[in-house]
Write a protein that holds these residues in place. Structure first.
Motif, PDB file in Angstrom:
ATOM      1  N   PRO A  60      48.161  41.129  32.843  1.00 47.63           N
ATOM      2  CA  PRO A  60      47.702  41.920  33.988  1.00 47.63           C
ATOM      3  C   PRO A  60      48.627  41.786  35.196  1.00 47.63           C
ATOM      4  O   PRO A  60      48.371  42.375  36.235  1.00 47.63           O
ATOM      5  N   PHE A  61      49.657  41.000  35.079  1.00 49.98           N
ATOM      6  CA  PHE A  61      50.588  40.837  36.203  1.00 49.98           C
ATOM      7  C   PHE A  61      52.003  40.723  35.656  1.00 49.98           C
ATOM      8  O   PHE A  61      52.202  40.503  34.456  1.00 49.98           O
ATOM      9  N   ALA A  62      52.974  40.883  36.530  1.00 51.14           N
ATOM     10  CA  ALA A  62      54.362  40.665  36.127  1.00 51.14           C
ATOM     11  C   ALA A  62      54.684  39.195  36.305  1.00 51.14           C
ATOM     12  O   ALA A  62      54.226  38.575  37.256  1.00 51.14           O
ATOM     13  N   LEU A  63      55.445  38.637  35.372  1.00 53.45           N
ATOM     14  CA  LEU A  63      55.844  37.237  35.525  1.00 53.45           C
ATOM     15  C   LEU A  63      56.710  37.086  36.772  1.00 53.45           C
ATOM     16  O   LEU A  63      57.477  37.986  37.118  1.00 53.45           O
ATOM     17  N   THR A  64      56.596  35.948  37.413  1.00 53.91           N
ATOM     18  CA  THR A  64      57.516  35.684  38.519  1.00 53.91           C
ATOM     19  C   THR A  64      58.884  35.372  37.932  1.00 53.91           C
ATOM     20  O   THR A  64      59.004  35.045  36.753  1.00 53.91           O
ATOM     21  N   ALA A  65      59.896  35.475  38.781  1.00 49.99           N
ATOM     22  CA  ALA A  65      61.257  35.207  38.306  1.00 49.99           C
ATOM     23  C   ALA A  65      61.335  33.788  37.750  1.00 49.99           C
ATOM     24  O   ALA A  65      61.991  33.542  36.734  1.00 49.99           O
ATOM     25  N   ALA A  66      60.642  32.866  38.414  1.00 45.75           N
ATOM     26  CA  ALA A  66      60.682  31.472  37.957  1.00 45.75           C
ATOM     27  C   ALA A  66      60.032  31.325  36.583  1.00 45.75           C
ATOM     28  O   ALA A  66      60.531  30.601  35.724  1.00 45.75           O
ATOM     29  N   GLN A  67      58.933  32.020  36.384  1.00 41.44           N
ATOM     30  CA  GLN A  67      58.275  31.961  35.074  1.00 41.44           C
ATOM     31  C   GLN A  67      59.198  32.501  33.987  1.00 41.44           C
ATOM     32  O   GLN A  67      59.320  31.920  32.913  1.00 41.44           O
ATOM     33  N   LYS A  68      59.859  33.639  34.283  1.00 40.63           N
ATOM     34  CA  LYS A  68      60.784  34.214  33.304  1.00 40.63           C
ATOM     35  C   LYS A  68      61.872  33.222  32.956  1.00 40.63           C
ATOM     36  O   LYS A  68      62.222  33.037  31.790  1.00 40.63           O
ATOM     37  N   GLY A 119      55.493  22.466  37.732  1.00 40.68           N
ATOM     38  CA  GLY A 119      55.128  23.615  38.536  1.00 40.68           C
ATOM     39  C   GLY A 119      53.954  23.219  39.389  1.00 40.68           C
ATOM     40  O   GLY A 119      53.040  22.537  38.917  1.00 40.68           O
ATOM     41  N   ASP A 120      53.980  23.620  40.625  1.00 41.81           N
ATOM     42  CA  ASP A 120      52.920  23.276  41.553  1.00 41.81           C
ATOM     43  C   ASP A 120      51.589  23.822  41.041  1.00 41.81           C
ATOM     44  O   ASP A 120      51.551  24.740  40.215  1.00 41.81           O
ATOM     45  N   VAL A 121      50.518  23.272  41.558  1.00 36.38           N
ATOM     46  CA  VAL A 121      49.188  23.768  41.236  1.00 36.38           C
ATOM     47  C   VAL A 121      49.133  25.270  41.481  1.00 36.38           C
ATOM     48  O   VAL A 121      49.504  25.728  42.559  1.00 36.38           O
ATOM     49  N   GLY A 122      48.721  26.015  40.459  1.00 37.11           N
ATOM     50  CA  GLY A 122      48.565  27.455  40.643  1.00 37.11           C
ATOM     51  C   GLY A 122      49.840  28.261  40.467  1.00 37.11           C
ATOM     52  O   GLY A 122      49.855  29.465  40.698  1.00 37.11           O
ATOM     53  N   SER A 123      50.914  27.625  40.043  1.00 37.69           N
ATOM     54  CA  SER A 123      52.176  28.353  39.915  1.00 37.69           C
ATOM     55  C   SER A 123      52.237  29.154  38.612  1.00 37.69           C
ATOM     56  O   SER A 123      53.175  29.904  38.388  1.00 37.69           O
ATOM     57  N   GLY A 124      51.243  28.973  37.755  1.00 41.80           N
ATOM     58  CA  GLY A 124      51.184  29.780  36.536  1.00 41.80           C
ATOM     59  C   GLY A 124      51.818  29.123  35.325  1.00 41.80           C
ATOM     60  O   GLY A 124      52.566  29.758  34.586  1.00 41.80           O
ATOM     61  N   LYS A 125      51.489  27.870  35.093  1.00 38.96           N
ATOM     62  CA  LYS A 125      52.031  27.175  33.937  1.00 38.96           C
ATOM     63  C   LYS A 125      51.308  27.587  32.650  1.00 38.96           C
ATOM     64  O   LYS A 125      51.912  27.634  31.591  1.00 38.96           O
ATOM     65  N   THR A 126      50.014  27.882  32.789  1.00 40.49           N
ATOM     66  CA  THR A 126      49.239  28.196  31.588  1.00 40.49           C
ATOM     67  C   THR A 126      49.807  29.401  30.853  1.00 40.49           C
ATOM     68  O   THR A 126      49.909  29.401  29.627  1.00 40.49           O
ATOM     69  N   VAL A 127      50.202  30.419  31.596  1.00 43.84           N
ATOM     70  CA  VAL A 127      50.778  31.603  30.963  1.00 43.84           C
ATOM     71  C   VAL A 127      52.060  31.246  30.239  1.00 43.84           C
ATOM     72  O   VAL A 127      52.316  31.716  29.125  1.00 43.84           O
ATOM     73  N   MET A 166      55.559  30.759  43.701  1.00 45.13           N
ATOM     74  CA  MET A 166      54.149  31.087  43.487  1.00 45.13           C
ATOM     75  C   MET A 166      54.010  32.577  43.221  1.00 45.13           C
ATOM     76  O   MET A 166      54.767  33.373  43.755  1.00 45.13           O
ATOM     77  N   PRO A 167      53.020  32.968  42.398  1.00 50.64           N
ATOM     78  CA  PRO A 167      52.769  34.394  42.230  1.00 50.64           C
ATOM     79  C   PRO A 167      52.543  35.044  43.606  1.00 50.64           C
ATOM     80  O   PRO A 167      51.996  34.404  44.501  1.00 50.64           O
ATOM     81  N   ALA A 168      52.969  36.277  43.729  1.00 51.19           N
ATOM     82  CA  ALA A 168      52.853  36.963  45.019  1.00 51.19           C
ATOM     83  C   ALA A 168      51.387  37.184  45.384  1.00 51.19           C
ATOM     84  O   ALA A 168      50.518  37.248  44.519  1.00 51.19           O
ATOM     85  N   GLY A 169      51.129  37.255  46.678  1.00 50.37           N
ATOM     86  CA  GLY A 169      49.814  37.684  47.141  1.00 50.37           C
ATOM     87  C   GLY A 169      48.747  36.604  47.177  1.00 50.37           C
ATOM     88  O   GLY A 169      47.582  36.892  47.385  1.00 50.37           O
ATOM     89  N   ARG A 170      49.140  35.368  46.937  1.00 43.54           N
ATOM     90  CA  ARG A 170      48.155  34.286  47.028  1.00 43.54           C
ATOM     91  C   ARG A 170      47.729  34.069  48.470  1.00 43.54           C
ATOM     92  O   ARG A 170      48.543  34.110  49.378  1.00 43.54           O
ATOM     93  N   LYS A 171      46.444  33.767  48.668  1.00 44.16           N
ATOM     94  CA  LYS A 171      46.006  33.383  50.011  1.00 44.16           C
ATOM     95  C   LYS A 171      46.281  31.899  50.194  1.00 44.16           C
ATOM     96  O   LYS A 171      45.862  31.086  49.389  1.00 44.16           O
TER      97      LYS A 171
END
Ligand code: ADP
Ligand code: MG
Length: 682
Positions: free
Chosen positions: A254-262, A284-292, A435-440
């Motif tokens: 549902p989202f595009a991977l961040t450059a770091a994830q790629k 990866g910091d908390v919430g940086s998207g390691k699970t994906v 971090m994924p874009a748009g995080r609060k």
């Protein structure tokens, strides 16, 4: 070291049996040990300008006594001698504790030089040393040694001096001349001598640089050799994943991977495809998207006909991960299963059967996953979450089963790069630094304890919106020694405060596992709205509806830990808050609170944490396993460490290193460390 330097210290003139045993207490048995027993710091007696000194700094100043020294006795042994002293244009106070005899030596109008700790607020020096007259000294840099038993610094220095005159000529360079020249390092003998008998600060600096680089290079050669041999002697499996299928999965997200994830997915995939065994750390910091990233790696293995396993430290986390992997991978035809201790009897038996037949593609669970009666059909990749809790032992178990899958360690505890390349120097490291874009951003506030009422009001406001809150305490129960909040009391207070409007639950490490799990479940189902807990909630827990994190006595926690705790909120779409209740008494404590309010970046915080606490404390005593350096400091000499690592990498891969005479001594050290025999390989 040369043989001559391996002789017992007793060969040195003036060292008899008694001195020998005194030195042994300090870990010194050979001539080489004595020559390499460096000072741990240098006393700096250079005069300081009060305009640029900091609070708590140890300084030396020269001034004129401006008031009659006054002496007060608190008891027979305890006294305080104080006076005003004019230093430059500043009138400051100088205080000596428990040195009443100094009163006779100091007269008003005398010129004195004092050394001691500067108290910025009181404009006072708590003096330890003083000298009448001006500051002239034999040396402005005096080495300070740690000594034990009957040894004195004076005699130690004498022995070292004698050792140099008798054996100094035997000290040979370890580093090749080309390196000494390239980095402008001292020859080793000169460096060692200057460490003990420096004539200037500059000389100490150069001597130190030399020793530090040599220490780091030897260490990094060991790590890099280990890494090379692990690669070349490990019988990994080449996992030929199907790129088009992997791409399909990526496009379905549902989202595009961040450059770091790629980037890290590419790094991991390259490892998997190679015939070597992967041994990689993913940070990866908390919430940086390691699970994906984990899901993509597992799926890649599946497309190549392999199985994957994901191991996590707790059952709650296992369930959480199984759910998200199921959601991601099942639509693409991968079969995901969960194995925990609550899977029992027939169900368990059936599951193990399917695993053995290869009907299950991805298995999620605690470390029980790879033990006991669990047999895989064709295990290709193991991923572990929270690296600190898994390790050598688990890898051994796998090896004994005759499997060498690729291994990826994931951690959300950002390990400062400095430490990562030392402690995990034999691993490859991937970092998700984006971090994924748009995080609060979580809003963090530091407030004093007397504002508790206001804080509770804020908590209540969040609860009114249907959200939940964590309240963290440093202790489980009341302690006589420590005046800090404990979970049991706080739970009682909050239960009273919220009455029957909201329910508060309690969790701490001394509860049995089932009760901990029950509390956690009740919180994740919103059966309780406020979870009062000790730091046991720290690890990976995910309750997106929780938006408020209150931490009592926050100054008692390290920055990395505070950051992990804070990472429990901000996991949903709502604005989240973290409130640090703290009345820190030290400058470091205040600094920590301030940094927490200034940044949400775990890497920035962990570097700071390391700076403030030192590497030993960073990992905690038990699991430190940190390499010990005599002189080098991983934090402050971080640049040298990086340079040494790069150099070591190049050397290990080059032909000349293994043959050229100039690297003879470096090779010998490597051999001594056992790496070349393959002793330390697994
Ligand atoms: P971590 O395990 O690193 O703490 P997660 O993998 O749990 O982080 O990801 C946190 C949240 O961010 C999840 O809800 C996940 O779906 C989402 N996420 C992951 N990658 C991205 C991305 N590239 N863009 C947007 N959201 C993402
Ligand atoms: Mg995670």
């Amino acid at each position: 070291m040369d043989n001559a330097l391996n002789q017992p210290v007793s060969v040195i003139k003036g060292i008899g049996a008694e001195t020998e045993s005194n030195l042994e207490l300090m870990g010194i048995t050979t001539v080489g040990d004595l020559l390499g027993y460096y000072p741990y710091r240098y006393e700096d007696y250079r005069l300081r300008d009060l305009q640029d000194v900091r609070h708590d700094e140890r300084i030396t100043v020269e001034g004129r006594v401006h008031s009659e020294p006054s002496l007060i006795f608190y008891s027979r042994k305890r006294s305080r001698l104080s006076m005003k002293v004019l230093v430059g244009q500043f009138l400051i106070t100088v205080v000596f504790f428990n040195q009443p005899y100094l009163k006779k030596k100091i007269q008003i109008q005398d010129e004195i030089t004092v050394t001691g700790k500067w108290d910025q607020n009181r404009q006072t020096i708590i003096a330890q040393e003083m000298k009448t007259g001006s500051a002239e000294r034999a040396s402005l840099f005096e080495p300070v040694y740690s000594i034990k038993g009957k040894m004195t610094v004076k005699s130690l220095r004498k022995y070292i001096k004698t050792a140099f005159s008798e054996f100094g000529a035997k000290i040979e360079d370890t580093l090749p001349e080309s390196m000494l020249a390239a980095y402008k390092l001292f020859p080793k003998r000169q460096a060692m001598y200057a460490m003990h008998f420096p004539t200037s600060e500059r000389e100490v600096k150069f001597a130190r640089r030399t020793i530090v680089y040599e220490e780091f290079l030897n260490f990094q050669l060991k790590m890099q050799a280990l890494r090379k041999f692990e690669r070349e002697h490990s019988h990994g499996q080449a996992i030929h994943y199907k790129l088009p299928e992997l791409k399909k999965l990526i496009h379905s997200l549902p989202f595009a991977l961040t450059a770091a994830q790629k980037r890290v997915v590419n790094e991991i995939c390259a490892d998997m495809k190679s015939p070597y065994r992967m041994n990689r750390l993913l940070q990866g910091d908390v919430g940086s998207g390691k699970t994906v990233v984990a899901a993509l790696a597992l799926y890649a293995a599946v497309t190549a006909g392999f199985q994957g396993a994901l191991m996590v430290p707790t059952e709650i986390l296992a369930e959480q991960h199984a759910k998200s992997l199921y959601k991601l991978l099942e639509p693409h035809g991968a079969v995901v299963s969960l194995l925990t201790s609550s899977v029992k009897g027939k169900r368990r038996k059936a599951l193990l059967e399917q695993l053995k037949n290869g009907e299950i593609d991805v298995l999620v669970g605690t470390h029980a996953l790879i033990q006991e009666d669990v047999d895989f059909h064709r295990l290709g990749l193991v991923i572990t979450d929270e690296q600190h809790r898994f390790g050598v032992e688990q890898r051994r178990v796998l090896r004994e089963k005759g499997i060498s899958p690729d291994v990826l360690f994931m951690t959300a505890t950002p390990i400062p790069r400095t430490l990562a390349i030392t402690v995990f120097g034999e691993m490859d490291v991937s970092v998700i630094d984006e971090m994924p874009a748009g995080r609060k951003e979580i809003e963090t506030y530091w407030v004093k304890h007397h504002m508790l009422e206001k804080v509770l009001g804020m908590v209540e406001k969040e609860l009114e919106k249907g959200r939940q809150a964590y309240v963290i305490c440093p202790l489980i129960e009341e302690s006589e020694k420590l005046d800090v909040q404990n979970a049991i009391d706080a739970h009682a207070v909050l239960t009273r405060y919220f009455g029957d409007r909201y329910k508060a639950g309690l969790m701490h490490g001394r509860l049995p596992n089932e009760e901990k799990d029950a509390a956690m479940k009740a919180f994740s189902h919103n059966d309780i709205q406020v979870l009062v807990s000790t730091t046991v909630v720290e690890v990976g827990v995910n309750v997106p509806n929780a938006t408020m994190m209150v931490i009592y006595d926050a100054e008692r926690f390290g920055l990395s830990q505070l950051h992990q705790l804070r990472g429990r909120v901000g996991r949903g779409d709502e604005q989240s808050y973290c409130i640090l209740l703290a009345d820190p008494k030290t400058e470091i404590g205040k600094e920590r609170m301030k940094i927490m309010t200034e940044t949400n970046n775990g890497f920035v915080l962990s570097e700071k944490d390391l700076e403030l606490r030192g590497p030993g404390d960073f990992f905690g005593k038990k699991q430190s396993g940190l390499p010990e350096f005599k002189v080098a400091d991983m934090v402050h000499d971080f640049r040298a460490l990086e340079t040494a690592r790069k150099d070591a990498q190049k050397l290990i891969e080059s032909e000349t290193f293994w043959h050229a005479p100039e690297y003879r001594r470096l090779r010998a050290n490597l051999k001594e460390s056992g790496v070349l025999e393959g002793e330390k390989l697994d």
